[in-house]
Design a protein around this motif. Structure first.
Motif, short mmCIF file in Angstrom:
data_model
loop_
_atom_site.label_atom_id
_atom_site.label_comp_id
_atom_site.label_asym_id
_atom_site.label_seq_id
_atom_site.Cartn_x
_atom_site.Cartn_y
_atom_site.Cartn_z
N PRO A 67 6.18 -1.54 -12.81
CA PRO A 67 5.74 -0.53 -11.84
C PRO A 67 4.49 -0.96 -11.08
CG PRO A 67 4.91 0.05 -13.99
CD PRO A 67 5.69 -1.24 -14.17
N TRP A 68 3.98 -2.16 -11.36
CA TRP A 68 2.66 -2.53 -10.88
C TRP A 68 2.71 -3.42 -9.64
CZ3 TRP A 68 -1.13 0.19 -12.75
CH2 TRP A 68 -1.02 0.71 -14.04
N LEU A 69 1.75 -3.16 -8.75
CA LEU A 69 1.59 -3.98 -7.55
C LEU A 69 0.10 -4.17 -7.30
CD1 LEU A 69 2.74 -5.33 -4.96
CD2 LEU A 69 2.54 -3.09 -3.85
N VAL A 70 -0.30 -5.43 -7.13
CA VAL A 70 -1.69 -5.78 -6.83
C VAL A 70 -1.72 -6.48 -5.48
CG1 VAL A 70 -3.65 -7.23 -7.47
CG2 VAL A 70 -2.42 -5.97 -9.23
N VAL A 71 -2.63 -6.07 -4.61
CA VAL A 71 -2.76 -6.65 -3.28
C VAL A 71 -4.23 -6.99 -3.06
CG1 VAL A 71 -2.48 -6.26 -0.80
CG2 VAL A 71 -0.80 -5.35 -2.40
N TYR A 72 -4.48 -8.18 -2.53
CA TYR A 72 -5.86 -8.61 -2.28
C TYR A 72 -5.88 -9.82 -1.35
CZ TYR A 72 -4.86 -12.45 -5.49
OH TYR A 72 -4.31 -13.55 -6.06
N ARG A 73 -7.07 -10.16 -0.89
CA ARG A 73 -7.29 -11.40 -0.15
C ARG A 73 -8.19 -12.28 -1.01
NH1 ARG A 73 -6.36 -7.64 3.69
NH2 ARG A 73 -5.03 -8.30 5.42
N PRO A 74 -7.76 -13.50 -1.33
CA PRO A 74 -8.48 -14.30 -2.32
C PRO A 74 -9.93 -14.56 -1.92
CG PRO A 74 -6.90 -15.66 -1.12
CD PRO A 74 -6.62 -14.24 -0.75
N LEU A 107 -14.49 -7.00 0.19
CA LEU A 107 -14.47 -6.24 1.42
C LEU A 107 -15.65 -5.27 1.50
CD1 LEU A 107 -10.67 -5.36 1.58
CD2 LEU A 107 -11.84 -7.34 2.56
N ALA A 108 -16.07 -5.02 2.71
CA ALA A 108 -17.06 -3.97 2.93
C ALA A 108 -16.42 -2.63 2.60
CB ALA A 108 -17.52 -3.99 4.39
N PRO A 109 -17.20 -1.66 2.15
CA PRO A 109 -16.64 -0.34 1.82
C PRO A 109 -15.78 0.24 2.94
CG PRO A 109 -18.88 -0.47 1.04
CD PRO A 109 -18.64 -1.73 1.82
N SER A 110 -16.15 -0.02 4.19
CA SER A 110 -15.39 0.51 5.32
C SER A 110 -14.02 -0.14 5.46
CB SER A 110 -16.18 0.32 6.62
OG SER A 110 -16.44 -1.07 6.85
N GLN A 111 -13.81 -1.30 4.81
CA GLN A 111 -12.53 -2.02 4.90
C GLN A 111 -11.61 -1.74 3.73
OE1 GLN A 111 -14.50 -5.92 5.06
NE2 GLN A 111 -13.69 -6.19 7.14
N MET A 112 -12.11 -1.10 2.69
CA MET A 112 -11.34 -0.97 1.46
C MET A 112 -10.16 -0.01 1.62
SD MET A 112 -14.44 -1.16 -1.32
CE MET A 112 -13.40 -1.13 -2.78
N ALA A 113 -10.32 1.02 2.41
CA ALA A 113 -9.21 1.95 2.63
C ALA A 113 -8.04 1.24 3.30
CB ALA A 113 -9.67 3.14 3.47
N GLU A 114 -8.34 0.28 4.18
CA GLU A 114 -7.28 -0.47 4.85
C GLU A 114 -6.49 -1.30 3.84
OE1 GLU A 114 -6.68 -3.92 8.30
OE2 GLU A 114 -8.65 -3.02 7.95
N LEU A 115 -7.19 -1.93 2.88
CA LEU A 115 -6.50 -2.70 1.85
C LEU A 115 -5.60 -1.80 1.02
CD1 LEU A 115 -6.19 -5.48 0.42
CD2 LEU A 115 -7.98 -4.72 -1.15
N LEU A 116 -6.08 -0.62 0.67
CA LEU A 116 -5.25 0.31 -0.09
C LEU A 116 -4.04 0.73 0.71
CD1 LEU A 116 -5.06 1.84 -2.76
CD2 LEU A 116 -6.38 3.70 -1.70
N GLU A 117 -4.22 0.94 2.01
CA GLU A 117 -3.10 1.30 2.86
C GLU A 117 -2.06 0.17 2.90
OE1 GLU A 117 -2.20 2.52 7.55
OE2 GLU A 117 -4.25 2.33 6.82
N GLU A 118 -2.54 -1.08 2.95
CA GLU A 118 -1.62 -2.21 2.94
C GLU A 118 -0.84 -2.26 1.63
OE1 GLU A 118 -3.79 -5.54 5.78
OE2 GLU A 118 -4.57 -5.21 3.75
N ALA A 119 -1.50 -1.95 0.52
CA ALA A 119 -0.81 -1.93 -0.77
C ALA A 119 0.29 -0.88 -0.78
CB ALA A 119 -1.81 -1.68 -1.90
#
Length: 229
Positions: A198-205, A209-221
């Motif tokens: 059930p698990w999915l991990v998404v990141y850029r190696p 990220l700046a706090p303002s960019q973290m919501a975008e990463l979650l959206e991509e996930a």
């Protein structure tokens, strides 16, 4: 050495120590500022905030490849909660790797830059175990871990040229890597993903990220999770 020479050495050493302490102080203050900003970001996203790693998803960290590498793994600044009926986590993740290897018994380890990680737990436990990363992200990876093998995609040359994929069940992994998912990854600036159950991990190696960019990463996930579901 003349007394004046010793005085000069002590002066240089003192200046060096002062600079080191100043740098350390600046880093501590920056970390405190990041923590405060992330606390506010958690409130805006409707998530909980934990400065330590106890709130990180232990099951995902035991199962997925990102968390196998290196030693002294550490999660911190964890945002967690429910979004769209799914459990989600955002946190800073760091570990150490021996230079050029990932052998845990090598004590000559170097610190890997902190990276921001998004984790979601999907509603169904049916994702094949695999990882997909840009080729350069494998520079210090082990050639094979826990039954993972290279999965080639010659029918998608643009993706196969830029990405490496490894997993346990080649047929299941190839079925999960749909045209839509491959196109999504190719247009997302070095995005990496690990999946299993059930698990999915998404990141850029090696990118915190700046706090303002973290919501975008979650959206991509979540977008990748929708494609995989």
């Amino acid at each position: 050495m003349p007394i004046r020479g010793y005085a000069h050495l002590f002066l240089v050493a003192g200046a060096f120590i002062a600079v080191c302490l100043l740098v350390r102080l600046v880093l501590v203050l920056l970390e405190r500022r990041r923590r405060r900003v992330l606390e506010r970001a958690a409130e805006e996203l409707g998530l909980r905030f934990s400065p330590g790693g106890a709130a990180a998803p232990a099951e995902a960290m035991q199962r997925l490849p990102l968390f196998w590498y290196g030693v002294q793994q550490r999660a911190r600044n964890v945002l967690s909660g429910r979004i769209e009926d799914l459990r989600a986590w955002l946190f800073d993740y760091q570990y150490r790797v021996p230079y050029g290897t990932i052998e845990p018994d090598n004590t000559e380890a170097s610190l890997v830059p902190i990276q921001t990680v998004a984790v979601i737990r999907l509603a169904e436990d049916r994702l094949p175990d695999f990882e997909a990363r840009p080729r350069e992200a494998f520079a210090r990876r082990a050639p094979r871990r826990r039954g993972y093998h290279r999965v080639r995609l010659p029918e998608f040359p643009a993706f196969d040229e830029r990405y490496l994929v490894r997993g346990r069940d080649e047929a299941a992994v190839r079925a999960a890597l749909t045209d839509e998912l491959l196109a999504y990854l190719l247009h997302r600036d070095g995005l990496c993903l690990d999946a299993g159950g059930p698990w999915l991990v998404v990141y850029r190696p090696q990118r915190r990220l700046a706090p303002s960019q973290m919501a975008e990463l979650l959206e991509e996930a979540f977008e990748i999770g929708t494609i995989l579901a």
